[in-house]
Design a protein around this motif. Structure first.
Motif, short mmCIF file in Angstrom:
data_model
loop_
_atom_site.label_atom_id
_atom_site.label_comp_id
_atom_site.label_asym_id
_atom_site.label_seq_id
_atom_site.Cartn_x
_atom_site.Cartn_y
_atom_site.Cartn_z
N GLY A 1 17.38 24.43 -32.39
CA GLY A 1 16.49 24.96 -32.66
C GLY A 1 15.50 24.65 -33.89
N PHE A 2 15.32 23.24 -33.62
CA PHE A 2 13.97 23.09 -34.55
C PHE A 2 13.00 24.25 -34.36
N LEU A 3 12.63 24.62 -32.86
CA LEU A 3 11.41 25.09 -32.14
C LEU A 3 11.40 26.43 -32.94
N PRO A 4 12.54 27.47 -33.24
CA PRO A 4 12.47 28.87 -33.57
C PRO A 4 12.60 28.70 -35.16
N THR A 5 13.20 27.76 -35.80
CA THR A 5 13.27 27.83 -37.46
C THR A 5 11.47 27.67 -38.07
N ALA A 6 10.78 26.38 -37.37
CA ALA A 6 10.00 26.16 -37.38
C ALA A 6 8.90 27.53 -37.47
N TRP A 7 8.56 28.43 -36.07
CA TRP A 7 7.88 29.58 -36.18
C TRP A 7 8.79 30.50 -36.86
N SER A 8 10.18 30.86 -37.29
CA SER A 8 10.09 31.89 -38.75
C SER A 8 9.61 31.34 -39.75
N LEU A 9 9.23 29.87 -39.61
CA LEU A 9 8.60 29.57 -40.78
C LEU A 9 6.99 30.80 -41.43
N GLU A 10 6.56 29.42 -39.65
CA GLU A 10 5.36 30.08 -40.10
C GLU A 10 4.18 31.50 -39.50
N VAL A 11 5.14 32.04 -38.26
CA VAL A 11 4.29 33.70 -38.29
C VAL A 11 5.86 34.51 -38.72
N GLY A 12 6.75 34.37 -39.32
CA GLY A 12 7.69 34.82 -38.92
C GLY A 12 7.45 36.57 -40.06
N GLY A 13 6.96 36.17 -41.00
CA GLY A 13 6.60 37.22 -41.64
C GLY A 13 7.10 37.91 -42.80
N ILE A 14 8.36 36.54 -43.56
CA ILE A 14 9.26 37.10 -44.43
C ILE A 14 9.47 35.46 -44.70
N SER A 15 8.49 34.91 -44.43
CA SER A 15 8.74 33.30 -45.27
C SER A 15 9.57 33.54 -47.08
N ASP A 16 8.75 34.31 -47.60
CA ASP A 16 9.71 34.29 -48.98
C ASP A 16 10.67 34.75 -49.24
N ARG A 17 11.42 35.96 -48.31
CA ARG A 17 12.95 35.47 -47.98
C ARG A 17 13.52 34.50 -48.39
N VAL A 18 12.86 33.44 -47.54
CA VAL A 18 13.44 32.13 -47.82
C VAL A 18 13.76 31.00 -48.73
N GLY B 1 16.15 28.43 -48.66
CA GLY B 1 15.77 26.96 -48.52
C GLY B 1 16.06 26.84 -46.38
N VAL B 2 15.71 25.77 -46.30
CA VAL B 2 15.65 25.34 -44.40
C VAL B 2 17.15 23.80 -44.55
N VAL B 3 17.08 23.84 -43.95
CA VAL B 3 18.52 22.98 -43.34
C VAL B 3 18.35 22.69 -41.87
N LEU B 4 17.62 21.20 -41.48
CA LEU B 4 18.24 20.74 -40.45
C LEU B 4 18.50 19.14 -40.05
N LEU B 5 19.71 20.41 -38.82
CA LEU B 5 20.50 19.05 -39.03
C LEU B 5 20.39 18.21 -37.66
N ASP B 6 19.33 16.83 -37.72
CA ASP B 6 18.87 16.34 -36.46
C ASP B 6 18.42 16.70 -35.86
N ALA B 7 17.25 17.23 -36.00
CA ALA B 7 16.24 18.72 -35.35
C ALA B 7 14.78 18.63 -35.39
N VAL B 8 14.55 17.50 -36.13
CA VAL B 8 12.95 17.17 -36.57
C VAL B 8 12.21 16.50 -35.18
#
Length: 439
Positions: free
Chosen positions: A308-325, A327-334
């Motif tokens: 799930g790291f890949l959709p998380t990273a792209w949602s933060l990068e190009v998702g268009g609403i990064s200011d609404r985010v 917090g981010v929690v990665l569970l053994d995902a980097v």
């Protein structure tokens, strides 16, 4: 003269004899009338003798039998018997058939009826009372967990793979189209990339009138929403058990496949479109279509597990609403995309970032920590302290903690629940706007 006198005396004696007989008969008649009356008067107020009653009854029977012997024979001949005068009731007379004009009743017809009490008219004013009033309590409801198909979910996806700028569906066989993954395995679109459903979970205590947060969960490889996210990893239960005023959205990624493809979340504005459509669905599911605007502006926490790291990273990068985010929690995902995570952390210092890892991702997590420290960002390496806006936390978990069970057992049991509890408990104003505990 002498002969006449004896004759007179004889007649006189005869008269006297007839008179005496008449007197004796009269006296006998009077006695027969007076004696029963006297006996009756004597026995008034005295209990009857059973033996006497039996004897009298037997005597009466004999007398009646003698007296009415002739008349009874006449009645038998004429049909004037007891059965003729008092015939036994027939079945139809006691229980009329349904076709007869007889009101059929049920047992309930005979139960006592309660009188309707007139309701007092509602007073146009409120009467003051010195008694303590019970505060309003919302009607209890159960958790809502359902699957909703959304056009903006990850799949189906017919665009390009940004890693190669080539079509994502790069394999065809007859009418079937598929994707060859990095491992070389082919997954077919109709089997792996056609599920547009999203797992939606609204806890029973969720209250739109209070500050809340939407948790978006991106599952890892080889998973389905029902079998893994809901039942094995118990993500909806962790959200509910946290007591946070939170809602869960978990889109289905590649179905039960060793593939981390992000689908529509690769596209610019893809995450924004997904959240906008989710707001409409949440408004309908919670029964208030007018609440769509509130859901559309609610803060977001993204949780990415494993692939799930890949959709998380792209949602933060190009998702268009990064200011609404918030917090981010990665569970053994980097497993990659460290530059995207580092860029978002640097530009969103009021949000928090947590990454917990095992030996499988330890090298990349340490690389990301080094990148952040070079940017002057403070990094903590335990989850013992409070979770504040701007917190950046990396937690290494030791041996015995497996990657497969990481969503339910990382630095603690139910790590997602722990993060939400820390969010709700923080005294910082920024995070109390994100989540609030259930009283």
């Amino acid at each position: 003269m002498a002969g006449a006198a004896p004759k007179l005396r004889a007649d006189d004696r005869a008269d006297r004899t007839m008179s005496g007989r008449h007197d004796r008969a009269l006296r006998a008649g009077l006695i027969s009338v007076i004696m029963p009356l006297s006996l009756t008067l004597v026995q008034c107020g005295k209990a009857p003798d059973p033996a006497a009653l039996a004897a009298n009854s037997q005597a009466n029977v004999q007398v009646v039998a003698k007296t009415n012997s002739q008349s009874s024979n006449a009645r038998v001949a004429s049909g004037d018997t007891f059965e003729d005068r008092f015939p036994a009731p027939q079945f139809r007379e006691r229980f009329p058939s349904a076709s007869e004009s007889f009101l059929q009743r049920q047992m309930s017809d005979f139960s006592p009826k309660r009188a309707m009490q007139p309701q007092p008219e509602q007073a146009p004013y409120k009467v003051a009372s010195l008694e303590p009033q019970v505060p309003y309590k919302r009607p209890a409801r159960e958790d809502l967990t359902t699957l909703v198909s959304m056009k903006s979910s990850a799949f189906p996806y017919f665009g390009n793979n940004p890693a190669s700028d080539a079509p994502f569906l790069n394999i065809s066989k007859g009418d079937r189209r598929g994707h060859r993954s990095y491992s070389g395995r082919v997954y077919w679109q109709d089997e792996t990339y056609s599920d547009s459903r999203v797992l939606v979970h609204v806890p029973e205590h969720f209250d739109l009138r209070k500050p809340g947060v939407i948790v978006v969960f991106f599952h890892g490889n080889g998973a389905t929403l029902e079998r893994d996210v809901r039942d094995r990893q118990m993500v909806p239960k962790q959200v509910t058990d946290s007591g946070a005023n939170a809602i869960l959205l978990a889109p289905q990624m590649a179905v039960d496949a060793a593939d981390s493809s992000a689908g529509k979340f690769w596209q610019p504005g893809g995450f924004k479109r997904f959240m906008a459509e989710s707001a409409d669905h949440l408004a309908r599911l919670t029964g208030d279509p007018n609440s769509a605007r509130a859901f559309a502006n609610m803060p977001i926490v993204i949780v990415g597990y494993s692939g799930g790291f890949l959709p998380t990273a792209w949602s933060l990068e190009v998702g268009g609403i990064s200011d609404r985010v918030r917090g981010v929690v990665l569970l053994d995902a980097v497993y990659g995309e460290m530059d995207k995570f580092a860029s978002w952390i640097e530009s969103h210092r009021s949000a928090f970032f947590v990454s917990a890892y095992t030996r499988h991702t330890a090298r990349r997590d340490r690389e990301l920590m080094s990148m952040l420290r070079q940017k002057g960002i403070s990094v903590a390496e335990d989850m013992d302290g409070p979770l504040r806006p701007g917190s950046v936390v990396f937690v290494e978990t030791g041996e015995g903690i497996t990657h497969r069970d990481y969503v339910t057992r990382a630095w603690t049991r139910d790590p997602l629940k722990d993060v939400l509890v820390k969010m709700a408990a923080t005294p910082s104003l920024a995070l109390t706007r994100v989540s609030s505990t259930n009283p």
